[in-house]
Design a protein around this motif. Structure first.
Motif, PDB file in Angstrom:
ATOM      1  N   GLY A   1     -19.562 -24.884  -8.913  1.00 39.30           N
ATOM      2  CA  GLY A   1     -19.152 -23.531  -9.240  1.00 39.30           C
ATOM      3  C   GLY A   1     -19.496 -23.119 -10.653  1.00 39.30           C
ATOM      4  N   TRP A   2     -19.232 -21.857 -10.926  1.00 40.42           N
ATOM      5  CA  TRP A   2     -19.407 -21.274 -12.253  1.00 40.42           C
ATOM      6  C   TRP A   2     -18.075 -20.664 -12.690  1.00 40.42           C
ATOM      7  CZ3 TRP A   2     -23.749 -21.720 -15.189  1.00 40.42           C
ATOM      8  CH2 TRP A   2     -24.924 -22.130 -14.541  1.00 40.42           C
ATOM      9  N   PHE A   3     -17.769 -20.900 -13.937  1.00 36.36           N
ATOM     10  CA  PHE A   3     -16.604 -20.310 -14.571  1.00 36.36           C
ATOM     11  C   PHE A   3     -17.072 -19.635 -15.851  1.00 36.36           C
ATOM     12  CE2 PHE A   3     -12.915 -22.176 -12.317  1.00 36.36           C
ATOM     13  CZ  PHE A   3     -13.591 -23.073 -11.496  1.00 36.36           C
ATOM     14  N   ARG A   4     -16.224 -18.820 -16.446  1.00 35.86           N
ATOM     15  CA  ARG A   4     -16.560 -18.211 -17.723  1.00 35.86           C
ATOM     16  C   ARG A   4     -15.307 -18.087 -18.578  1.00 35.86           C
ATOM     17  NH1 ARG A   4     -17.993 -12.014 -15.675  1.00 35.86           N
ATOM     18  NH2 ARG A   4     -15.843 -11.373 -15.199  1.00 35.86           N
ATOM     19  N   GLN A   5     -15.562 -18.011 -19.887  1.00 32.40           N
ATOM     20  CA  GLN A   5     -14.456 -17.888 -20.834  1.00 32.40           C
ATOM     21  C   GLN A   5     -14.874 -16.976 -21.966  1.00 32.40           C
ATOM     22  OE1 GLN A   5     -12.975 -21.623 -22.354  1.00 32.40           O
ATOM     23  NE2 GLN A   5     -10.995 -20.709 -22.839  1.00 32.40           N
ATOM     24  N   ALA A   6     -14.173 -15.866 -22.094  1.00 32.98           N
ATOM     25  CA  ALA A   6     -14.394 -14.939 -23.194  1.00 32.98           C
ATOM     26  C   ALA A   6     -13.450 -15.309 -24.340  1.00 32.98           C
ATOM     27  CB  ALA A   6     -14.138 -13.510 -22.728  1.00 32.98           C
ATOM     28  N   PRO A   7     -13.767 -14.913 -25.563  1.00 34.64           N
ATOM     29  CA  PRO A   7     -12.907 -15.244 -26.707  1.00 34.64           C
ATOM     30  C   PRO A   7     -11.476 -14.791 -26.487  1.00 34.64           C
ATOM     31  CG  PRO A   7     -14.992 -14.376 -27.473  1.00 34.64           C
ATOM     32  CD  PRO A   7     -14.977 -14.196 -25.981  1.00 34.64           C
ATOM     33  N   GLY A   8     -10.531 -15.693 -26.743  1.00 35.42           N
ATOM     34  CA  GLY A   8      -9.123 -15.353 -26.631  1.00 35.42           C
ATOM     35  C   GLY A   8      -8.589 -15.308 -25.216  1.00 35.42           C
ATOM     36  N   THR A   9      -9.389 -15.732 -24.249  1.00 36.90           N
ATOM     37  CA  THR A   9      -8.933 -15.715 -22.861  1.00 36.90           C
ATOM     38  C   THR A   9      -9.029 -17.109 -22.265  1.00 36.90           C
ATOM     39  OG1 THR A   9     -11.088 -15.264 -21.844  1.00 36.90           O
ATOM     40  CG2 THR A   9      -9.831 -13.369 -22.643  1.00 36.90           C
ATOM     41  N   GLU A  10      -8.401 -17.278 -21.107  1.00 36.87           N
ATOM     42  CA  GLU A  10      -8.501 -18.548 -20.404  1.00 36.87           C
ATOM     43  C   GLU A  10      -9.790 -18.593 -19.580  1.00 36.87           C
ATOM     44  OE1 GLU A  10      -3.732 -19.530 -19.770  1.00 36.87           O
ATOM     45  OE2 GLU A  10      -5.033 -19.175 -18.046  1.00 36.87           O
ATOM     46  N   ARG A  11     -10.225 -19.802 -19.297  1.00 40.09           N
ATOM     47  CA  ARG A  11     -11.401 -19.963 -18.464  1.00 40.09           C
ATOM     48  C   ARG A  11     -11.092 -19.448 -17.061  1.00 40.09           C
ATOM     49  NH1 ARG A  11     -14.660 -25.497 -19.198  1.00 40.09           N
ATOM     50  NH2 ARG A  11     -14.204 -24.804 -21.344  1.00 40.09           N
ATOM     51  N   GLU A  12     -12.008 -18.641 -16.511  1.00 39.01           N
ATOM     52  CA  GLU A  12     -11.745 -18.037 -15.213  1.00 39.01           C
ATOM     53  C   GLU A  12     -12.867 -18.336 -14.226  1.00 39.01           C
ATOM     54  OE1 GLU A  12     -11.481 -13.797 -15.540  1.00 39.01           O
ATOM     55  OE2 GLU A  12     -13.601 -13.553 -16.009  1.00 39.01           O
ATOM     56  N   PHE A  13     -12.474 -18.383 -12.966  1.00 38.41           N
ATOM     57  CA  PHE A  13     -13.402 -18.637 -11.881  1.00 38.41           C
ATOM     58  C   PHE A  13     -14.360 -17.471 -11.721  1.00 38.41           C
ATOM     59  CE2 PHE A  13     -14.879 -20.051  -7.847  1.00 38.41           C
ATOM     60  CZ  PHE A  13     -14.926 -18.939  -7.013  1.00 38.41           C
ATOM     61  N   VAL A  14     -15.628 -17.787 -11.450  1.00 32.61           N
ATOM     62  CA  VAL A  14     -16.639 -16.764 -11.190  1.00 32.61           C
ATOM     63  C   VAL A  14     -17.175 -16.883  -9.761  1.00 32.61           C
ATOM     64  CG1 VAL A  14     -18.908 -15.871 -11.833  1.00 32.61           C
ATOM     65  CG2 VAL A  14     -17.312 -16.631 -13.616  1.00 32.61           C
ATOM     66  N   ALA A  15     -17.686 -18.054  -9.417  1.00 31.76           N
ATOM     67  CA  ALA A  15     -18.291 -18.237  -8.099  1.00 31.76           C
ATOM     68  C   ALA A  15     -18.341 -19.717  -7.768  1.00 31.76           C
ATOM     69  CB  ALA A  15     -19.700 -17.646  -8.062  1.00 31.76           C
ATOM     70  N   SER A  16     -18.382 -20.011  -6.466  1.00 33.01           N
ATOM     71  CA  SER A  16     -18.493 -21.409  -6.040  1.00 33.01           C
ATOM     72  C   SER A  16     -19.284 -21.527  -4.748  1.00 33.01           C
ATOM     73  CB  SER A  16     -17.110 -22.039  -5.864  1.00 33.01           C
ATOM     74  OG  SER A  16     -16.354 -21.314  -4.913  1.00 33.01           O
ATOM     75  N   PHE A  17     -19.839 -22.691  -4.562  1.00 31.74           N
ATOM     76  CA  PHE A  17     -20.646 -23.028  -3.394  1.00 31.74           C
ATOM     77  C   PHE A  17     -20.065 -24.289  -2.787  1.00 31.74           C
ATOM     78  CE2 PHE A  17     -24.540 -23.374  -0.942  1.00 31.74           C
ATOM     79  CZ  PHE A  17     -24.661 -24.742  -0.718  1.00 31.74           C
ATOM     80  N   TYR A  18     -19.756 -24.261  -1.497  1.00 30.63           N
ATOM     81  CA  TYR A  18     -19.129 -25.391  -0.818  1.00 30.63           C
ATOM     82  C   TYR A  18     -20.143 -26.081   0.074  1.00 30.63           C
ATOM     83  CZ  TYR A  18     -14.924 -23.266  -2.566  1.00 30.63           C
ATOM     84  OH  TYR A  18     -13.984 -22.756  -3.408  1.00 30.63           O
ATOM     85  N   TRP A  19     -20.300 -27.410  -0.124  1.00 31.24           N
ATOM     86  CA  TRP A  19     -21.297 -28.155   0.637  1.00 31.24           C
ATOM     87  C   TRP A  19     -21.019 -28.092   2.127  1.00 31.24           C
ATOM     88  CZ3 TRP A  19     -25.059 -28.291  -2.248  1.00 31.24           C
ATOM     89  CH2 TRP A  19     -25.015 -28.725  -3.571  1.00 31.24           C
ATOM     90  N   SER A  20     -19.759 -28.197   2.520  1.00 26.15           N
ATOM     91  CA  SER A  20     -19.417 -28.176   3.928  1.00 26.15           C
ATOM     92  C   SER A  20     -19.569 -26.766   4.468  1.00 26.15           C
ATOM     93  CB  SER A  20     -17.983 -28.663   4.126  1.00 26.15           C
ATOM     94  OG  SER A  20     -17.628 -28.601   5.491  1.00 26.15           O
ATOM     95  N   GLY A  21     -20.621 -26.532   5.216  1.00 25.73           N
ATOM     96  CA  GLY A  21     -20.861 -25.229   5.798  1.00 25.73           C
ATOM     97  C   GLY A  21     -21.652 -24.293   4.918  1.00 25.73           C
ATOM     98  N   GLY A  22     -21.799 -24.624   3.654  1.00 26.60           N
ATOM     99  CA  GLY A  22     -22.602 -23.800   2.758  1.00 26.60           C
ATOM    100  C   GLY A  22     -21.975 -22.475   2.392  1.00 26.60           C
ATOM    101  N   SER A  23     -20.673 -22.362   2.522  1.00 25.79           N
ATOM    102  CA  SER A  23     -20.030 -21.084   2.209  1.00 25.79           C
ATOM    103  C   SER A  23     -19.938 -20.879   0.701  1.00 25.79           C
ATOM    104  CB  SER A  23     -18.641 -21.025   2.829  1.00 25.79           C
ATOM    105  OG  SER A  23     -17.813 -22.039   2.299  1.00 25.79           O
ATOM    106  N   THR A  24     -19.732 -19.625   0.325  1.00 24.03           N
ATOM    107  CA  THR A  24     -19.604 -19.263  -1.081  1.00 24.03           C
ATOM    108  C   THR A  24     -18.338 -18.440  -1.299  1.00 24.03           C
ATOM    109  OG1 THR A  24     -20.952 -17.294  -0.726  1.00 24.03           O
ATOM    110  CG2 THR A  24     -22.098 -19.268  -1.484  1.00 24.03           C
ATOM    111  N   ALA A  25     -17.908 -18.397  -2.538  1.00 25.00           N
ATOM    112  CA  ALA A  25     -16.749 -17.593  -2.896  1.00 25.00           C
ATOM    113  C   ALA A  25     -17.000 -16.956  -4.247  1.00 25.00           C
ATOM    114  CB  ALA A  25     -15.483 -18.451  -2.929  1.00 25.00           C
ATOM    115  N   TYR A  26     -16.444 -15.767  -4.452  1.00 29.93           N
ATOM    116  CA  TYR A  26     -16.667 -15.027  -5.691  1.00 29.93           C
ATOM    117  C   TYR A  26     -15.365 -14.410  -6.186  1.00 29.93           C
ATOM    118  CZ  TYR A  26     -21.589 -15.313  -4.399  1.00 29.93           C
ATOM    119  OH  TYR A  26     -22.838 -15.772  -4.056  1.00 29.93           O
TER     120      TYR A  26
END
Length: 124
Positions: free
Chosen positions: A35-60
Protein backbone atom coordinates in the motif's frame (compact mmCIF):
# COMPACT_ATOMS: atom_id res chain seq x y z
CA UNK A 1 13.68 -8.06 6.81
CA UNK A 2 12.40 -6.21 3.79
CA UNK A 3 13.66 -2.92 2.46
CA UNK A 4 11.33 -0.72 0.45
CA UNK A 5 12.40 2.21 -1.71
CA UNK A 6 10.11 4.86 -3.12
CA UNK A 7 10.85 7.14 -6.05
CA UNK A 8 9.05 9.50 -8.39
CA UNK A 9 8.11 12.31 -6.07
CA UNK A 10 8.62 15.94 -6.97
CA UNK A 11 7.05 19.32 -7.51
CA UNK A 12 4.01 19.57 -9.75
CA UNK A 13 1.32 22.15 -10.40
CA UNK A 14 -2.24 21.58 -9.33
CA UNK A 15 -4.04 19.49 -11.92
CA UNK A 16 -0.86 17.72 -12.91
CA UNK A 17 0.18 14.08 -12.56
CA UNK A 18 2.95 12.03 -11.01
CA UNK A 19 3.76 8.35 -10.81
CA UNK A 20 5.38 6.98 -7.68
CA UNK A 21 7.27 3.69 -7.72
CA UNK A 22 8.11 1.27 -4.95
CA UNK A 23 10.77 -1.38 -5.23
CA UNK A 24 11.70 -3.89 -2.56
CA UNK A 25 14.52 -6.14 -1.56
CA UNK A 26 12.62 -9.42 -1.67
CA UNK A 27 9.69 -10.91 -3.43
CA UNK A 28 6.39 -9.68 -2.05
CA UNK A 29 4.27 -12.46 -3.45
CA UNK A 30 2.53 -14.16 -0.58
CA UNK A 31 2.26 -11.09 1.59
CA UNK A 32 -1.22 -9.89 2.29
CA UNK A 33 -1.07 -6.40 0.84
CA UNK A 34 1.07 -3.55 -0.39
CA UNK A 35 0.00 0.00 0.00
CA UNK A 36 0.71 3.71 -0.05
CA UNK A 37 0.33 6.10 2.83
CA UNK A 38 1.09 9.80 3.14
CA UNK A 39 1.93 12.25 5.87
CA UNK A 40 1.65 16.02 5.65
CA UNK A 41 3.42 18.28 8.18
CA UNK A 42 1.67 18.27 11.54
CA UNK A 43 -0.64 15.41 10.64
CA UNK A 44 -0.73 11.68 11.23
CA UNK A 45 0.22 9.22 8.54
CA UNK A 46 -2.89 8.34 6.54
CA UNK A 47 -3.92 5.54 4.23
CA UNK A 48 -3.98 6.31 0.51
CA UNK A 49 -4.33 3.05 -1.42
CA UNK A 50 -3.66 -0.67 -1.16
CA UNK A 51 -3.40 -3.74 -3.34
CA UNK A 52 -4.35 -7.18 -2.00
CA UNK A 53 -2.62 -10.25 -3.42
CA UNK A 54 -5.61 -12.48 -2.79
CA UNK A 55 -7.93 -11.70 -5.67
CA UNK A 56 -6.01 -8.62 -6.74
CA UNK A 57 -8.49 -6.20 -5.23
CA UNK A 58 -7.65 -2.60 -4.44
CA UNK A 59 -8.81 -0.04 -1.92
CA UNK A 60 -8.58 3.75 -1.85
CA UNK A 61 -9.09 6.56 0.58
CA UNK A 62 -12.13 8.66 -0.28
CA UNK A 63 -9.93 11.71 -0.83
CA UNK A 64 -8.12 10.09 -3.75
CA UNK A 65 -10.78 7.90 -5.34
CA UNK A 66 -11.06 8.53 -9.04
CA UNK A 67 -7.73 10.34 -9.14
CA UNK A 68 -5.14 7.83 -7.89
CA UNK A 69 -4.55 4.28 -9.11
CA UNK A 70 -2.40 1.61 -7.46
CA UNK A 71 -0.91 -1.01 -9.74
CA UNK A 72 1.80 -3.65 -9.86
CA UNK A 73 4.22 -4.72 -12.58
CA UNK A 74 4.48 -8.48 -12.15
CA UNK A 75 7.64 -8.73 -14.21
CA UNK A 76 9.61 -6.29 -12.08
CA UNK A 77 7.63 -6.70 -8.87
CA UNK A 78 7.27 -2.92 -8.67
CA UNK A 79 4.23 -1.22 -7.19
CA UNK A 80 3.10 2.11 -8.57
CA UNK A 81 0.83 4.90 -7.48
CA UNK A 82 -0.46 6.86 -10.45
CA UNK A 83 -1.67 10.25 -9.28
CA UNK A 84 -3.71 12.51 -11.54
CA UNK A 85 -5.55 15.80 -11.07
CA UNK A 86 -3.31 16.55 -8.13
CA UNK A 87 -4.48 19.07 -5.56
CA UNK A 88 -2.54 21.26 -3.16
CA UNK A 89 -3.90 19.14 -0.30
CA UNK A 90 -2.15 16.10 -1.77
CA UNK A 91 1.17 17.61 -0.71
CA UNK A 92 2.85 15.16 1.66
CA UNK A 93 5.57 12.59 2.05
CA UNK A 94 4.35 9.40 0.42
CA UNK A 95 5.36 6.03 1.87
CA UNK A 96 5.23 2.55 0.44
CA UNK A 97 4.34 -0.21 2.90
CA UNK A 98 3.78 -3.95 3.19
CA UNK A 99 1.21 -5.75 5.34
CA UNK A 100 2.30 -9.34 5.85
CA UNK A 101 -0.97 -10.84 6.99
CA UNK A 102 -4.75 -10.52 7.29
CA UNK A 103 -7.21 -9.26 8.23
CA UNK A 104 -6.04 -6.08 6.56
CA UNK A 105 -6.24 -2.58 7.91
CA UNK A 106 -5.87 1.05 6.93
CA UNK A 107 -4.21 1.79 10.26
CA UNK A 108 -0.63 2.73 9.49
CA UNK A 109 0.77 1.43 12.77
CA UNK A 110 -0.38 -2.09 11.95
CA UNK A 111 1.56 -2.33 8.68
CA UNK A 112 4.85 -4.18 8.89
CA UNK A 113 7.45 -2.73 6.53
CA UNK A 114 8.01 0.84 5.35
CA UNK A 115 10.11 2.78 2.92
CA UNK A 116 11.80 6.09 3.68
CA UNK A 117 9.23 8.11 1.75
CA UNK A 118 9.25 10.44 -1.23
CA UNK A 119 8.13 14.07 -1.15
CA UNK A 120 5.23 15.19 -3.33
CA UNK A 121 4.58 18.92 -3.48
CA UNK A 122 1.64 20.34 -5.39
CA UNK A 123 1.70 24.06 -6.09
CA UNK A 124 -1.06 26.43 -7.14
Amino acid sequence: QMHLQESGGGLVQAGGSLRLSCTHSRRTFGYYAMGWFRQAPGTEREFVASFYWSGGSTAYADAVKGRFTISRNNATDTVYLHMTNLKVEDTAIYYCAVDVGPPGTVAADLWDYWGQGTQVTVST
